[in-house]
Design a protein around this motif. Sequence first.
Motif, PDB file in Angstrom:
ATOM      1  N   THR A 183       0.829  -1.207   0.000  1.00 15.90           N
ATOM      2  CA  THR A 183       0.000   0.000   0.000  1.00 15.90           C
ATOM      3  C   THR A 183       0.862   1.255   0.000  1.00 15.90           C
ATOM      4  O   THR A 183       0.619   2.193  -0.778  1.00 15.90           O
ATOM      5  N   ALA A 184       1.875   1.299   0.831  1.00 13.45           N
ATOM      6  CA  ALA A 184       2.769   2.458   0.839  1.00 13.45           C
ATOM      7  C   ALA A 184       3.619   2.517  -0.420  1.00 13.45           C
ATOM      8  O   ALA A 184       4.029   3.614  -0.840  1.00 13.45           O
ATOM      9  N   ALA A 185       3.880   1.377  -1.039  1.00 11.71           N
ATOM     10  CA  ALA A 185       4.701   1.359  -2.250  1.00 11.71           C
ATOM     11  C   ALA A 185       4.053   2.150  -3.371  1.00 11.71           C
ATOM     12  O   ALA A 185       4.753   2.810  -4.155  1.00 11.71           O
ATOM     13  N   PHE A 186       2.715   2.093  -3.492  1.00 14.48           N
ATOM     14  CA  PHE A 186       2.067   2.936  -4.505  1.00 14.48           C
ATOM     15  C   PHE A 186       1.454   4.193  -3.898  1.00 14.48           C
ATOM     16  O   PHE A 186       1.270   5.200  -4.590  1.00 14.48           O
ATOM     17  N   GLY A 187       1.120   4.178  -2.597  1.00 18.80           N
ATOM     18  CA  GLY A 187       0.479   5.335  -1.977  1.00 18.80           C
ATOM     19  C   GLY A 187       1.408   6.522  -1.825  1.00 18.80           C
ATOM     20  O   GLY A 187       1.006   7.677  -2.075  1.00 18.80           O
ATOM     21  N   GLN A 228      -8.717   0.388   4.527  1.00 22.63           N
ATOM     22  CA  GLN A 228      -7.350   0.469   5.040  1.00 22.63           C
ATOM     23  C   GLN A 228      -6.460   1.286   4.120  1.00 22.63           C
ATOM     24  O   GLN A 228      -5.581   2.027   4.588  1.00 22.63           O
ATOM     25  N   ILE A 229      -6.666   1.152   2.808  1.00 19.69           N
ATOM     26  CA  ILE A 229      -5.881   1.956   1.864  1.00 19.69           C
ATOM     27  C   ILE A 229      -6.151   3.447   2.096  1.00 19.69           C
ATOM     28  O   ILE A 229      -5.220   4.266   2.147  1.00 19.69           O
ATOM     29  N   LEU A 230      -7.420   3.798   2.257  1.00 22.28           N
ATOM     30  CA  LEU A 230      -7.762   5.206   2.477  1.00 22.28           C
ATOM     31  C   LEU A 230      -7.203   5.710   3.798  1.00 22.28           C
ATOM     32  O   LEU A 230      -6.713   6.858   3.884  1.00 22.28           O
ATOM     33  N   ASP A 231      -7.227   4.899   4.831  1.00 21.26           N
ATOM     34  CA  ASP A 231      -6.677   5.306   6.124  1.00 21.26           C
ATOM     35  C   ASP A 231      -5.175   5.605   6.004  1.00 21.26           C
ATOM     36  O   ASP A 231      -4.664   6.584   6.582  1.00 21.26           O
ATOM     37  N   HIS A 280      -0.084  16.283   5.915  1.00 22.84           N
ATOM     38  CA  HIS A 280       0.516  17.616   5.816  1.00 22.84           C
ATOM     39  C   HIS A 280       0.352  18.227   4.422  1.00 22.84           C
ATOM     40  O   HIS A 280       0.992  19.251   4.127  1.00 22.84           O
ATOM     41  N   ILE A 281      -0.449  17.629   3.589  1.00 26.91           N
ATOM     42  CA  ILE A 281      -0.739  18.213   2.285  1.00 26.91           C
ATOM     43  C   ILE A 281      -2.249  18.345   2.147  1.00 26.91           C
ATOM     44  O   ILE A 281      -3.014  17.628   2.804  1.00 26.91           O
ATOM     45  N   ARG A 282      -2.665  19.267   1.299  1.00 23.93           N
ATOM     46  CA  ARG A 282      -4.100  19.449   1.066  1.00 23.93           C
ATOM     47  C   ARG A 282      -4.581  18.292   0.193  1.00 23.93           C
ATOM     48  O   ARG A 282      -4.139  18.128  -0.944  1.00 23.93           O
ATOM     49  N   LEU A 283      -5.477  17.511   0.740  1.00 24.85           N
ATOM     50  CA  LEU A 283      -5.882  16.279   0.070  1.00 24.85           C
ATOM     51  C   LEU A 283      -7.358  16.007   0.349  1.00 24.85           C
ATOM     52  O   LEU A 283      -7.810  16.082   1.498  1.00 24.85           O
ATOM     53  N   SER A 284      -8.090  15.703  -0.707  1.00 22.74           N
ATOM     54  CA  SER A 284      -9.489  15.297  -0.554  1.00 22.74           C
ATOM     55  C   SER A 284      -9.619  13.848  -1.000  1.00 22.74           C
ATOM     56  O   SER A 284      -9.162  13.480  -2.086  1.00 22.74           O
ATOM     57  N   THR A 285     -10.219  13.026  -0.156  1.00 20.88           N
ATOM     58  CA  THR A 285     -10.363  11.595  -0.450  1.00 20.88           C
ATOM     59  C   THR A 285     -11.787  11.159  -0.124  1.00 20.88           C
ATOM     60  O   THR A 285     -12.477  11.790   0.684  1.00 20.88           O
ATOM     61  N   THR A 286     -12.194  10.072  -0.727  1.00 22.76           N
ATOM     62  CA  THR A 286     -13.482   9.465  -0.370  1.00 22.76           C
ATOM     63  C   THR A 286     -13.446   7.986  -0.692  1.00 22.76           C
ATOM     64  O   THR A 286     -12.584   7.508  -1.446  1.00 22.76           O
ATOM     65  N   LEU A 287     -14.410   7.289  -0.134  1.00 22.19           N
ATOM     66  CA  LEU A 287     -14.496   5.836  -0.245  1.00 22.19           C
ATOM     67  C   LEU A 287     -15.810   5.460  -0.917  1.00 22.19           C
ATOM     68  O   LEU A 287     -16.869   5.991  -0.560  1.00 22.19           O
TER      69      LEU A 287
END
Length: 540
Positions: A53-57, A90-93, A101-108
């Motif tokens: 997950t961190a490898a692509f996230g 879990q990916i979204l978390d 620390h960056i401006r980010l909008s996410t949804t599931l």
Amino acid sequence: MTSFSELGLAEPIVRALTEEKHVTPTPIQAQAIPAILSGKDLIGIAQTGTGKTAAFGLPILDHLSRNPRRIEPRSCRVLILSPTRELSGQILDNLDKFGRHIRLSTTLAIGGVPMGRQIRALQRGVDVLVATPGRLMDLVENNALKLDTVEVFVLDEADQMLDMGFVHAIKAIVRRLPHKRHSLFFSATMPSAIADLAASMLRNPVTVAVTPVAKTADRVDQRVIFVEKPAKAKMLAEVLSTEEVDRALVFTRTKHGADKVVQVLARAGHKAEAIHGNKSQNQRDRVLAAFREGSLRTLVATDIAARGIDVTGVSHVINYDLPNVPESYVHRIGRTARAGREGIAISFCDGEERAYLRSIEKLIRMTLPTTDRRGEARPAEAADAVGEDRPRANAQPRGERQERREPRGERKEARPPRAERPQGERVQGDRPRGERPRGERTGAERNGAERNGAERHGAERVHSERPAGARQRSAAGPHGEGRKADARPAHGGRAEQPRSERGGRAQGGQRAQSSEIGAIGFMRAPARSDKTGPARRPVR
């Protein structure tokens, strides 16, 4: 590479990693992150629990932080597809945690919850959308989401996607994506079907494989217990009582089987909960949270539901039912021995699951050590056996099986060998058919038996409606042949005769006449007449 700061990630991301005490990247992260940052499509092959997950996230967060732009309504810049609700969450978390620390909008966008809330969240557009294929297609078909502005597309756990039957949905989604995009493809195993799917989606991809294909975790102590199906529940309760279990994840093949195991364990005094597709999303979240925090010691799950379970404290994985797809075994035992820890994987195998065990051993390229129902190791030659050479469940030593077969052998010896039998005596099984060879019954005996058969059925209707003259023919017909009506028993049956004296089939399908005809040879029977009218010959 020795630290994340040397991978070229943006400073806000490195700061978040430091706050989470993540300093050194895993092998898949160290190889995949530089390739993704360079803008290349990528195929990542690594077993679960290695930090995919961190490898692509992390590179995705780096791209968004360095390239801010306005998001169009009902669209997303990054689309991440995963097979299950739990894994999507879990990916979204993780993205929210590392992108704090960056401006980010996410949804599931997942099933099991109302779609209206997700539609409202997408109205202004989002940077990152994490979704399951089914709910994503629902949003697209309801015009709540457009996919023509996606910059980065990630397909996670691709092999599980195919196992769950999402291949057609994935292809439909890919057709709606822009041709110019950055595509990342991750999977724990790489069978030929997955390779074909990757070839259709990626352009000149870089392949990163940190472990051999389908190689299981080296820190997992694996063993097999041969036990018949009715005794599995008792064996599971015994394992949970005798092993030093921190958290145990029990796998069943079906949802009904998972619920049944929970009930059996409750009667044995073990608290357990089930997680599968028939549970509501709130139930699944509650049970998974209790399992993570340690208040629930045993979790029973199906393959689909357990795909997103990322709990570092799982000490035991127990395959109550062996999976019929061998790749699923790799994913199951990957739930333990995570984050550098060690784990134990115990598999129950009954007589009907031996073929599954052979497929698993062929895939992982090793022979799993076996124990008996008491947990004692079997001899080396039994543990090394694969396929048909494996001992059966509850099998007894070879010598004992031979002793059990001795009485049958004595019965065989009681019958005289063929060479010692009297000539002409026929034996079928252990019972002689008769003392007189076939063909030696006298005519008087045969006729008497026929008359007895006719008298025995005299009370029943044996062509009784016919006139006597029509029922009984003379001994000599127009061609000097005939038969007695008494020679045919009731209901068209045939009296018991030696085969050598039975009438054969004459030409034209007519039955040859009885013993009198047999004495002068087989002759053609006349065409059969009606009850009272003249004889009619068949029309040719």
